[in-house]
Motif scaffolding. Structure first.
Motif, PDB file in Angstrom:
ATOM      1  N   ARG A 107       0.787  -1.227   0.000  1.00 19.19           N
ATOM      2  CA  ARG A 107       0.000   0.000   0.000  1.00 19.19           C
ATOM      3  C   ARG A 107       0.822   1.281   0.000  1.00 19.19           C
ATOM      4  NH1 ARG A 107      -2.060  -1.626   6.058  1.00 19.19           N
ATOM      5  NH2 ARG A 107       0.016  -1.656   6.915  1.00 19.19           N
ATOM      6  N   SER A 108       2.127   1.201  -0.207  1.00 21.06           N
ATOM      7  CA  SER A 108       2.918   2.441  -0.200  1.00 21.06           C
ATOM      8  C   SER A 108       2.405   3.405  -1.248  1.00 21.06           C
ATOM      9  CB  SER A 108       4.398   2.126  -0.443  1.00 21.06           C
ATOM     10  OG  SER A 108       4.930   1.386   0.625  1.00 21.06           O
ATOM     11  N   VAL A 109       2.255   2.908  -2.471  1.00 19.59           N
ATOM     12  CA  VAL A 109       1.791   3.780  -3.552  1.00 19.59           C
ATOM     13  C   VAL A 109       0.307   4.094  -3.377  1.00 19.59           C
ATOM     14  CG1 VAL A 109       1.320   3.840  -6.022  1.00 19.59           C
ATOM     15  CG2 VAL A 109       3.586   3.173  -5.207  1.00 19.59           C
ATOM     16  N   ARG A 110      -0.460   3.108  -2.950  1.00 19.54           N
ATOM     17  CA  ARG A 110      -1.909   3.325  -2.781  1.00 19.54           C
ATOM     18  C   ARG A 110      -2.166   4.455  -1.780  1.00 19.54           C
ATOM     19  NH1 ARG A 110      -6.060   0.866   0.369  1.00 19.54           N
ATOM     20  NH2 ARG A 110      -4.688  -0.695   1.270  1.00 19.54           N
ATOM     21  N   PHE A 111      -1.424   4.462  -0.686  1.00 18.92           N
ATOM     22  CA  PHE A 111      -1.632   5.501   0.329  1.00 18.92           C
ATOM     23  C   PHE A 111      -1.006   6.835  -0.060  1.00 18.92           C
ATOM     24  CE2 PHE A 111      -2.250   3.005   4.581  1.00 18.92           C
ATOM     25  CZ  PHE A 111      -3.382   2.413   4.055  1.00 18.92           C
ATOM     26  N   LEU A 112       0.132   6.784  -0.723  1.00 16.95           N
ATOM     27  CA  LEU A 112       0.928   8.010  -0.833  1.00 16.95           C
ATOM     28  C   LEU A 112       0.962   8.646  -2.216  1.00 16.95           C
ATOM     29  CD1 LEU A 112       3.878   7.008   1.518  1.00 16.95           C
ATOM     30  CD2 LEU A 112       2.012   8.587   1.996  1.00 16.95           C
ATOM     31  N   PHE A 113       0.347   8.007  -3.195  1.00 15.25           N
ATOM     32  CA  PHE A 113       0.359   8.569  -4.545  1.00 15.25           C
ATOM     33  C   PHE A 113      -0.209   9.990  -4.538  1.00 15.25           C
ATOM     34  CE2 PHE A 113      -1.901   8.761  -8.816  1.00 15.25           C
ATOM     35  CZ  PHE A 113      -0.772   9.068  -9.541  1.00 15.25           C
ATOM     36  N   GLU A 114      -1.419  10.161  -4.025  1.00 16.63           N
ATOM     37  CA  GLU A 114      -2.047  11.485  -4.045  1.00 16.63           C
ATOM     38  C   GLU A 114      -1.305  12.486  -3.151  1.00 16.63           C
ATOM     39  OE1 GLU A 114      -4.276  12.689  -6.072  1.00 16.63           O
ATOM     40  OE2 GLU A 114      -4.606  10.797  -7.119  1.00 16.63           O
ATOM     41  N   PRO A 115      -0.957  12.114  -1.895  1.00 21.45           N
ATOM     42  CA  PRO A 115      -0.180  13.079  -1.087  1.00 21.45           C
ATOM     43  C   PRO A 115       1.130  13.502  -1.756  1.00 21.45           C
ATOM     44  CG  PRO A 115      -1.024  11.337   0.319  1.00 21.45           C
ATOM     45  CD  PRO A 115      -1.371  10.947  -1.096  1.00 21.45           C
ATOM     46  N   MET A 116       1.840  12.561  -2.402  1.00 21.69           N
ATOM     47  CA  MET A 116       3.124  12.930  -3.027  1.00 21.69           C
ATOM     48  C   MET A 116       2.899  13.807  -4.260  1.00 21.69           C
ATOM     49  SD  MET A 116       5.446  11.910  -1.067  1.00 21.69           S
ATOM     50  CE  MET A 116       4.412  11.897   0.376  1.00 21.69           C
ATOM     51  N   ARG A 117       1.804  13.545  -4.970  1.00 22.03           N
ATOM     52  CA  ARG A 117       1.489  14.430  -6.098  1.00 22.03           C
ATOM     53  C   ARG A 117       1.324  15.855  -5.572  1.00 22.03           C
ATOM     54  NH1 ARG A 117      -3.437  12.528  -9.711  1.00 22.03           N
ATOM     55  NH2 ARG A 117      -2.640  14.225 -11.001  1.00 22.03           N
ATOM     56  N   LYS A 118       0.610  15.964  -4.480  1.00 20.92           N
ATOM     57  CA  LYS A 118       0.335  17.289  -3.926  1.00 20.92           C
ATOM     58  C   LYS A 118       1.622  17.976  -3.459  1.00 20.92           C
ATOM     59  CE  LYS A 118      -3.074  19.373  -0.895  1.00 20.92           C
ATOM     60  NZ  LYS A 118      -4.057  19.137   0.170  1.00 20.92           N
ATOM     61  N   MET A 119       2.535  17.194  -2.887  1.00 23.81           N
ATOM     62  CA  MET A 119       3.819  17.762  -2.457  1.00 23.81           C
ATOM     63  C   MET A 119       4.559  18.360  -3.661  1.00 23.81           C
ATOM     64  SD  MET A 119       3.890  17.259   0.749  1.00 23.81           S
ATOM     65  CE  MET A 119       2.707  16.367   1.739  1.00 23.81           C
ATOM     66  N   GLY A 120       4.589  17.576  -4.736  1.00 24.39           N
ATOM     67  CA  GLY A 120       5.294  18.042  -5.937  1.00 24.39           C
ATOM     68  C   GLY A 120       4.613  19.240  -6.569  1.00 24.39           C
ATOM     69  N   ALA A 121       3.280  19.174  -6.622  1.00 25.56           N
ATOM     70  CA  ALA A 121       2.522  20.257  -7.252  1.00 25.56           C
ATOM     71  C   ALA A 121       2.672  21.557  -6.457  1.00 25.56           C
ATOM     72  CB  ALA A 121       1.054  19.863  -7.367  1.00 25.56           C
ATOM     73  N   THR A 122       2.761  21.410  -5.136  1.00 26.47           N
ATOM     74  CA  THR A 122       2.966  22.585  -4.279  1.00 26.47           C
ATOM     75  C   THR A 122       4.286  23.267  -4.631  1.00 26.47           C
ATOM     76  OG1 THR A 122       1.761  21.547  -2.475  1.00 26.47           O
ATOM     77  CG2 THR A 122       3.278  23.311  -1.875  1.00 26.47           C
ATOM     78  N   ALA A 123       5.321  22.462  -4.746  1.00 30.53           N
ATOM     79  CA  ALA A 123       6.643  23.013  -5.072  1.00 30.53           C
ATOM     80  C   ALA A 123       6.620  23.687  -6.441  1.00 30.53           C
ATOM     81  CB  ALA A 123       7.680  21.897  -5.037  1.00 30.53           C
ATOM     82  N   ARG A 124       5.964  23.031  -7.410  1.00 29.39           N
ATOM     83  CA  ARG A 124       5.910  23.624  -8.759  1.00 29.39           C
ATOM     84  C   ARG A 124       5.186  24.967  -8.728  1.00 29.39           C
ATOM     85  NH1 ARG A 124       1.570  22.368 -12.057  1.00 29.39           N
ATOM     86  NH2 ARG A 124       1.545  20.299 -11.129  1.00 29.39           N
ATOM     87  N   ALA A 125       4.047  25.001  -8.045  1.00 29.62           N
ATOM     88  CA  ALA A 125       3.270  26.251  -7.983  1.00 29.62           C
ATOM     89  C   ALA A 125       4.094  27.376  -7.361  1.00 29.62           C
ATOM     90  CB  ALA A 125       1.991  26.007  -7.186  1.00 29.62           C
ATOM     91  N   MET A 126       4.869  27.020  -6.348  1.00 31.00           N
ATOM     92  CA  MET A 126       5.665  28.046  -5.669  1.00 31.00           C
ATOM     93  C   MET A 126       6.836  28.518  -6.531  1.00 31.00           C
ATOM     94  SD  MET A 126       5.478  26.423  -1.848  1.00 31.00           S
ATOM     95  CE  MET A 126       6.310  27.713  -0.920  1.00 31.00           C
ATOM     96  N   LEU A 127       7.411  27.601  -7.287  1.00 28.58           N
ATOM     97  CA  LEU A 127       8.498  27.997  -8.194  1.00 28.58           C
ATOM     98  C   LEU A 127       7.961  28.913  -9.292  1.00 28.58           C
ATOM     99  CD1 LEU A 127      10.240  24.529  -8.292  1.00 28.58           C
ATOM    100  CD2 LEU A 127      11.420  26.658  -7.695  1.00 28.58           C
ATOM    101  N   VAL A 128       6.783  28.567  -9.804  1.00 29.71           N
ATOM    102  CA  VAL A 128       6.171  29.397 -10.848  1.00 29.71           C
ATOM    103  C   VAL A 128       5.816  30.781 -10.273  1.00 29.71           C
ATOM    104  CG1 VAL A 128       4.129  29.645 -12.319  1.00 29.71           C
ATOM    105  CG2 VAL A 128       5.355  27.455 -12.245  1.00 29.71           C
ATOM    106  N   ALA A 129       5.239  30.759  -9.058  1.00 26.03           N
ATOM    107  CA  ALA A 129       4.875  32.045  -8.439  1.00 26.03           C
ATOM    108  C   ALA A 129       6.122  32.884  -8.159  1.00 26.03           C
ATOM    109  CB  ALA A 129       4.098  31.784  -7.144  1.00 26.03           C
TER     110      ALA A 129
END
Lengths: 155, 732
Positions: free
Chosen positions: B112-134
């Protein structure tokens, strides 16, 4: 005191002559790429080359290895870099633990036979257990290395 | 998304029937982890959350919170962050997290590593991208909508100007953390769904990665522990004279059993200046044991007992319709009893741990699947707070469930405390085979009713096996809902009358989870029995099975957010059949067998072709198909399915742990054999294309292998084997 020649370097160690080479390499010399798996020569995780021949270092006493040329996984890059690169490129390893022994056994096979069949590979590699079950990729990596090495030689 | 996880884990604990027995410690995802733990800018590193460090030279350090044991998790989950972040994978390095609840659940088991953490890790990455763009928008003084991120750069879409991520660390650190960063469209994924090589693949061929056993500390001593051959037996007396004569042996001390689920068994420890001296010293100990109550455990009589008991009515755990009526009205009935033995994980790296108690703190280096549970066990033992305990997670030389239980870590901590130095405890292979948390032995009785049209109208499944709960709570002899739900009570067949029963089977060794757990047991009986029914019905096993799975339907799972879809199960079976060219004319002495199973929310089918000549079994090919929802890393999934096939063949060919007078009889790889390369067939793997949520990968490939093999052997020989392993039948 015993003197071991490992990967072209000399090590003077204070080890009981009866101590298996495996523990001398790991604990006395500090090269930890060679692994303990069974201590009985059953799994091949501890395989190293001794004067060019693959041996189970968990069964070989230090006294028998003195003066011999020992090759461990840490020295493979100077022996057959292609094998190592192919192995990494084909992502053979899963947990990776048995892979040092697998690569040493494959290296020994390719020294003897530069174009092994599946049967040759199975015979040469049968002493090396992989609990993750990477056997299919091991076969492919050995074939590919043989193919590339032979092509390079012809050129 | 965190709410789902909280519900999931709580309900799982509830289903176990005990509140906090130690299986799971991190029940919730701290909301602070999501994206609020932004560290103040330190001048050179952008840290939008605890999973990401972007340096001003562009180097990107991503945190792996789950343990790497061949599951590829250091690559899969970090690549999810990198993808959403639009980062250049070549600039990524991975840092292994210590055990800490702030990293969310780190327990690397249950597929369940990917099952539990896929969405949270996507959000972590997306947060960083949004902040770099901003950050770039601020630097350029233009609207962020005019910018896009690509491969470690922010790009002005109007004029093509580029800013390197490394040059944005300051600006990105100064913008607010977005609450709901926009996630990528799956069609824009760059790494997710592809087959990235393991980030450690180069390391693995160099001998450099550090497993637990490779840790060396200044002043470290080595220790081997002699444990009572009988589970929970204790030391009566011991003589250490001969052990102390071994060169390198420094001391011999007794350690107590800690009567907790993950507590050490206790015994006599030999401390030495090198591993060999510790192991040799252990052999030289003279110990008189008090074997205790489990001395009566002998597999021969126990197995005969559960095989008898399973023929009698047990406790009902599922009852649909009226099977008694159906058996009475049946045109034909089929009955079968199956017996599978205890198994042990035997990861290539034995259990081991290095502990160092000093200056009011404790540091541990160990190959553990559950670093948070480990931390808690150590803190409890030392009677200190979690903050004083650091669990450094090394590479694991295989886990398979064994290294979820940190009993071996506590041993190292006890010894370090006693001798006031760092101690590395190493288990010999014999220790590993003889003192594990074993996969349960089982007996199962099945009965099926066929009507005049050879349709299955009744299905009785009765199972007896010691329960994992016996390790955590007083043993009632009965198993638990989460165990029945691994292939028995969640039977995916469209049969109107179904009864499942559980028959008492007390535990006399520590019972634990092993890759696929009770799915191995129930996946075996259900798949072999379905084949027996097909034969009795005179139908082709494939079509018969598709009919059994029945019409397309969704079966809701009220405890989880994942529901069973019968169409997916049929699809993997049909696809495997196509890939294996099912129905082709087979050579003489050849046979083909099928099995299909739903576990860890994934759908798997395997088709195996064998030949049996003069009682000599050869496996020619395995075709496996998995539907695990969104495929994160195709290379890893393929490898896991290949490996699962070998794991399944190993247990079918050789896997058997037995006890006599309470002691495990096997000891090493000569009597607990593993599949070797000469027995390894080619495995063909297909991963079903899907946009659904990702589900399990590490375990679901295992349960289908043994039954598909048994069915193939029947197809080749007409002989039905109902007990494993096959070495006992002279086939291998």
């Amino acid at each position: 005191m015993a003197t071991l020649i490992i990967n072209e370097k000399k090590y003077k160690i204070d080890a009981d002559p009866e101590m298996p080479l495996l523990w001398a390499i790991r604990d006395s010399v500090g090269l930890t790429g060679t692994k303990y798996g069974c201590g009985k020569g059953l799994c091949g995780s501890c395989t190293v080359l001794l004067d060019g021949k693959p041996i189970r270092s968990c069964l070989t006493p230090v006294s028998q290895a003195e003066g011999a040329v020992i090759l461990t996984i840490e020295g493979v890059e100077n022996e057959n870099k292609v094998l190592q690169e192919i192995w990494a490129d084909m992502n053979v390893a899963q947990c990776g633990y048995c892979q040092s022994g697998q690569i040493i056994s494959a290296l020994a096979l390719l020294k003897e036979n530069n174009n092994p069949t599946d049967e040759d590979i199975d015979t040469a590699m049968n002493g090396n257990i992989c609990r993750c079950g990477t056997y299919q990729r091991i076969r492919k990596a050995i074939h590919k290395t043989a193919e590339l090495t032979n092509t390079t030689t012809i050129k | 998304m965190s709410a789902i996880h909280i519900v999931t884990r709580r309900s799982f604990i509830k289903s176990l029937g005990f509140a906090s027995g130690g299986l799971i410690f991190a029940c919730s995802i701290p909301s602070s982890t999501e994206n609020k733990e932004q560290k103040p800018f330190n001048g050179s590193i952008f840290e939008p959350n605890i999973f990401i460090q972007l340096k001003d030279n562009g180097e990107l350090v991503l945190l792996a919170t789950r343990s790497e044991m061949g599951n590829g998790v250091r690559t899969s989950l970090t690549s999810v962050i990198a993808d959403e972040m639009d980062a250049d994978w070549e600039k990524v390095s991975v840092l292994q997290a210590t055990g800490d609840a702030k990293f969310m659940d780190q327990n690397t088991d249950g597929s369940r590593s990917v099952r539990f953490l896929f969405e949270p890790m996507r959000k972590m990455g997306a947060t960083a991208r949004a902040m770099l763009v901003a950050g770039a928008a601020k630097k350029w003084g233009i609207d962020a909508n005019k910018l896009k991120a690509d491969n470690h750069y922010v790009i002005n879409t109007e004029n093509g100007d580029k800013l390197f991520y490394g040059d944005l660390v300051k600006e990105a650190s100064e913008v607010p953390v977005p609450e709901n960063p926009v996630l990528k469209k799956p069609t824009d994924f760059k790494y997710i769904g592809k087959g990235l090589k393991s980030i450690d693949s180069k390391g693995f061929v160099s001998g450099k990665p550090k497993y637990g056993i490779d840790i060396k500390l200044e002043g470290m001593k080595y220790a081997a522990v002699a444990r009572c051959p009988v589970t929970f037996g204790t030391v009566k007396s011991f003589n250490k004279d001969e052990a102390l004569k071994v060169k390198g042996v420094l001391d011999v001390v007794e350690i107590p059993r800690i009567a907790k689920p993950f507590g050490p068994l206790g015994g006599v420890a030999v401390i030495a200046s090198n591993t060999w001296a510790a192991l040799k010293g252990k052999e030289a100990l003279l110990i008189e044991w008090d074997n205790g109550a489990n001395e009566t455990y002998s597999s021969e009589s126990y197995d005969a007992m559960i095989e008898q008991n399973v023929l009698k009515k047990g406790k009902e755990i599922r009852n649909d319709g009226n099977i008694d009526r159906e058996f009475k009205n049946a045109t034909q009935t089929v009955e079968s009893t199956y017996h599978l033995p205890h198994l042990v994980h035997a990861p290539m790296e034995v259990p081991n741990a290095t502990g160092w108690v000093h200056d009011g703190i404790c540091e541990v280096w160990a190959p553990v699947q559950a670093p948070q549970a480990t931390r808690k066990e150590v803190a409890d033992y030392l009677d200190t707070s979690l903050e004083n305990v650091t669990i450094n997670v090394t590479f694991l030389g295989g886990g398979f469930g064994r290294k979820s239980k940190p009993d071996f870590v506590v041993e190292a901590v006890i010894l370090s405390k006693i001798i006031d130095a760092p101690v590395q405890v190493i288990w010999s292979r014999e220790d590993d085979i003889k003192h594990s948390y074993y996969h349960a032995v089982s007996a199962q009785y099945m009965k099926g009713a066929l009507d005049e049209n050879n349709k299955v109208t009744g299905w009785l499944h009765r199972a007896a096996y010691p329960s994992i709960t016996s390790t955590f709570a007083p043993d009632t002899g009965y198993a638990a809902g989460f165990e029945f739900g691994q292939g028995m009570t969640n039977l995916p067949y469209a049969i109107e009358n179904i009864r499942c029963e559980n028959v008492k089977a007390p535990a006399h060794v520590r019972i634990g989870w092993l890759r696929s757990v009770y799915n191995i047991i129930q996946g075996f009986s259900v798949n072999v029995f379905a084949d027996e029914l097909a034969v009795k019905a005179g139908k082709d096993p494939l079509q018969f099975r598709l009919d059994l799975i029945g019409p397309d339907r969704i079966i809701k799972n009220n405890q989880e957010d994942y529901h069973f879809d019968s169409a997916k199960l049929k699809h993997v079976l049909r696809t495997a059949a196509k890939n294996a060219n099912y129905g082709k004319k087979l050579p003489k002495n050849h046979g083909i067998g099928i099995a299909v199973h739903y576990s860890f929310y994934s759908y798997v089918a395997s088709i195996i072709e064998v030949s049996v000549k003069e009682n000599n079994l050869k496996v020619h090919s395995i075709h496996s198909v998995i539907d695990c929802g969104t495929a994160i890393n195709r290379n890893t999934i393929t490898a896991q399915m290949e490996g699962a096939a070998m794991f399944g063949l190993s247990l079918a060919f050789y896997g058997k742990i037995t006890a006599k007078n309470g002691a495990v009889e096997q000891s090493n790889f000569h009597d607990y054999q593993m599949l070797r390369i000469s027995d390894a067939p080619k495995v063909n793997v297909e991963i079903v294309e899907s946009q659904d949520k990702p589900t399990g990968v590490g375990e679901p490939g295992v349960p289908v292998i043994a039954p598909a093999l048994i069915n193939a052997i029947f197809n080749a020989t007409g002989k039905r084997y109902k007990k494993l392993p096959l070495m006992d039948e002279g086939l291998v």
